[in-house]
Design a protein around this motif. Structure first.
Motif, short mmCIF file in Angstrom:
data_model
loop_
_atom_site.label_atom_id
_atom_site.label_comp_id
_atom_site.label_asym_id
_atom_site.label_seq_id
_atom_site.Cartn_x
_atom_site.Cartn_y
_atom_site.Cartn_z
N GLY A 9 0.79 -1.22 0.00
CA GLY A 9 0.00 0.00 0.00
C GLY A 9 0.82 1.28 0.00
O GLY A 9 0.27 2.37 0.07
N ALA A 10 2.14 1.14 -0.11
CA ALA A 10 2.99 2.34 -0.12
C ALA A 10 2.75 3.14 -1.41
O ALA A 10 2.45 2.56 -2.46
N ILE A 11 2.88 4.44 -1.28
CA ILE A 11 2.71 5.29 -2.46
C ILE A 11 4.03 5.33 -3.21
O ILE A 11 5.08 5.61 -2.63
N ASN A 12 3.98 5.05 -4.51
CA ASN A 12 5.19 5.06 -5.33
C ASN A 12 5.06 6.06 -6.45
O ASN A 12 3.97 6.43 -6.87
N ASP A 13 6.22 6.46 -6.93
CA ASP A 13 6.24 7.36 -8.06
C ASP A 13 5.62 6.67 -9.27
O ASP A 13 5.70 5.46 -9.42
N ASP A 14 5.02 7.49 -10.12
CA ASP A 14 4.32 6.95 -11.28
C ASP A 14 5.22 6.14 -12.20
O ASP A 14 4.79 5.17 -12.81
N VAL A 15 6.48 6.51 -12.29
CA VAL A 15 7.39 5.84 -13.21
C VAL A 15 8.17 4.71 -12.55
O VAL A 15 8.96 4.04 -13.20
N ALA A 16 7.94 4.51 -11.24
CA ALA A 16 8.71 3.50 -10.52
C ALA A 16 8.37 2.11 -11.03
O ALA A 16 7.22 1.80 -11.36
N GLN A 17 9.39 1.27 -11.13
CA GLN A 17 9.18 -0.11 -11.58
C GLN A 17 8.91 -1.02 -10.39
O GLN A 17 8.19 -2.00 -10.51
N PHE A 18 9.52 -0.67 -9.25
CA PHE A 18 9.37 -1.50 -8.07
C PHE A 18 8.98 -0.62 -6.88
O PHE A 18 9.33 0.55 -6.82
N CYS A 19 8.28 -1.22 -5.96
CA CYS A 19 7.85 -0.50 -4.76
C CYS A 19 9.07 -0.05 -3.96
O CYS A 19 9.99 -0.84 -3.73
N THR A 20 9.08 1.18 -3.53
CA THR A 20 10.22 1.67 -2.76
C THR A 20 10.21 1.11 -1.34
O THR A 20 11.20 1.14 -0.65
N ASN A 21 9.06 0.61 -0.93
CA ASN A 21 8.94 0.10 0.44
C ASN A 21 9.24 -1.39 0.54
O ASN A 21 10.03 -1.83 1.35
N CYS A 22 8.62 -2.17 -0.34
CA CYS A 22 8.77 -3.62 -0.23
C CYS A 22 9.42 -4.25 -1.46
O CYS A 22 9.60 -5.46 -1.52
N GLN A 23 9.80 -3.42 -2.44
CA GLN A 23 10.50 -3.88 -3.66
C GLN A 23 9.65 -4.82 -4.52
O GLN A 23 10.16 -5.49 -5.41
N ALA A 24 8.36 -4.88 -4.28
CA ALA A 24 7.50 -5.70 -5.14
C ALA A 24 7.37 -5.00 -6.50
O ALA A 24 7.30 -3.78 -6.56
N PRO A 25 7.38 -5.79 -7.57
CA PRO A 25 7.20 -5.16 -8.88
C PRO A 25 5.82 -4.51 -8.98
O PRO A 25 4.83 -5.09 -8.53
N LEU A 26 5.82 -3.32 -9.54
CA LEU A 26 4.56 -2.60 -9.64
C LEU A 26 3.93 -2.88 -10.99
O LEU A 26 4.60 -2.90 -12.01
N THR A 27 2.63 -3.08 -10.98
CA THR A 27 1.93 -3.33 -12.22
C THR A 27 1.61 -2.00 -12.89
O THR A 27 1.46 -0.98 -12.22
N PRO A 28 1.53 -1.99 -14.19
CA PRO A 28 1.19 -0.75 -14.90
C PRO A 28 -0.12 -0.16 -14.38
O PRO A 28 -1.01 -0.90 -13.97
N VAL A 29 -0.18 1.16 -14.41
CA VAL A 29 -1.31 1.86 -13.80
C VAL A 29 -2.63 1.47 -14.42
O VAL A 29 -3.40 0.70 -13.87
N SER A 30 -2.87 1.97 -15.60
CA SER A 30 -4.19 1.78 -16.19
C SER A 30 -4.31 0.37 -16.75
O SER A 30 -3.32 -0.31 -16.99
N GLY A 31 -5.51 -0.05 -16.98
CA GLY A 31 -5.74 -1.36 -17.57
C GLY A 31 -5.29 -1.38 -19.00
O GLY A 31 -4.56 -0.52 -19.45
N GLY A 32 -5.71 -2.38 -19.72
CA GLY A 32 -5.32 -2.47 -21.11
C GLY A 32 -3.85 -2.80 -21.22
O GLY A 32 -3.31 -3.53 -20.40
#
Ligand SMILES: [Zn+2]
Length: 128
Positions: A9-32
């Motif tokens: 649930g950490a807030i990450n930068d829009d361009v971040a690839q991985f969570c700054t808190n738990c290093q989990a890969p972030l999924t792309p924002v919008s669907g599609g």
């Protein structure tokens, strides 16, 4: 724009690839596809430099190189005082000031439209 990590649930930068808190890969924002084509962020920010005076660049540059001692390029750019000075100096020196004008002409022609407008139209740089 920011996005939330789905794991912690950490807030990450829009361009971040991985969570700054738990290093989990972030999924792309919008669907599609998650791919968004490049868009002009500020549609009104595209400046028409030609309309602002960049269209005088070529004319002033060529005049400066060919007949610079006449001060024509100064008059084109609206520098009446500098134009008169250049003309008088040109007559007094039998056109020797043309060397300076050629340098000025080359400077004009090598500047980008934006630089030209900023330097000579907006800042009113009279010499070089
Ligand atoms: Zn996280």
């Amino acid at each position: 724009m920011s996005r939330y990590c789905t794991k912690c649930g950490a807030i990450n930068d829009d361009v971040a690839q991985f969570c700054t808190n738990c290093q989990a890969p972030l999924t792309p924002v919008s669907g599609g596809s998650g791919y968004q084509p490049m868009q002009a962020v500020h549609p009104g920010a595209i400046t028409d430099w030609k309309a602002l005076g960049a269209d005088k660049k070529i004319t002033a540059g060529i005049c400066a190189i060919l007949v610079g001692w006449l001060g024509v390029h100064k008059f084109i750019l609206g520098y009446t005082t500098e134009g008169v000075i250049q003309l008088v100096l040109g007559i007094l020196t039998c056109g020797l000031t043309n060397i300076l004008s050629i340098v000025e002409g080359v400077i004009y022609l090598t500047k980008s439209d934006e630089e030209f407008v900023r330097t000579y139209i907006q800042n009113k740089k009279g010499w070089f």
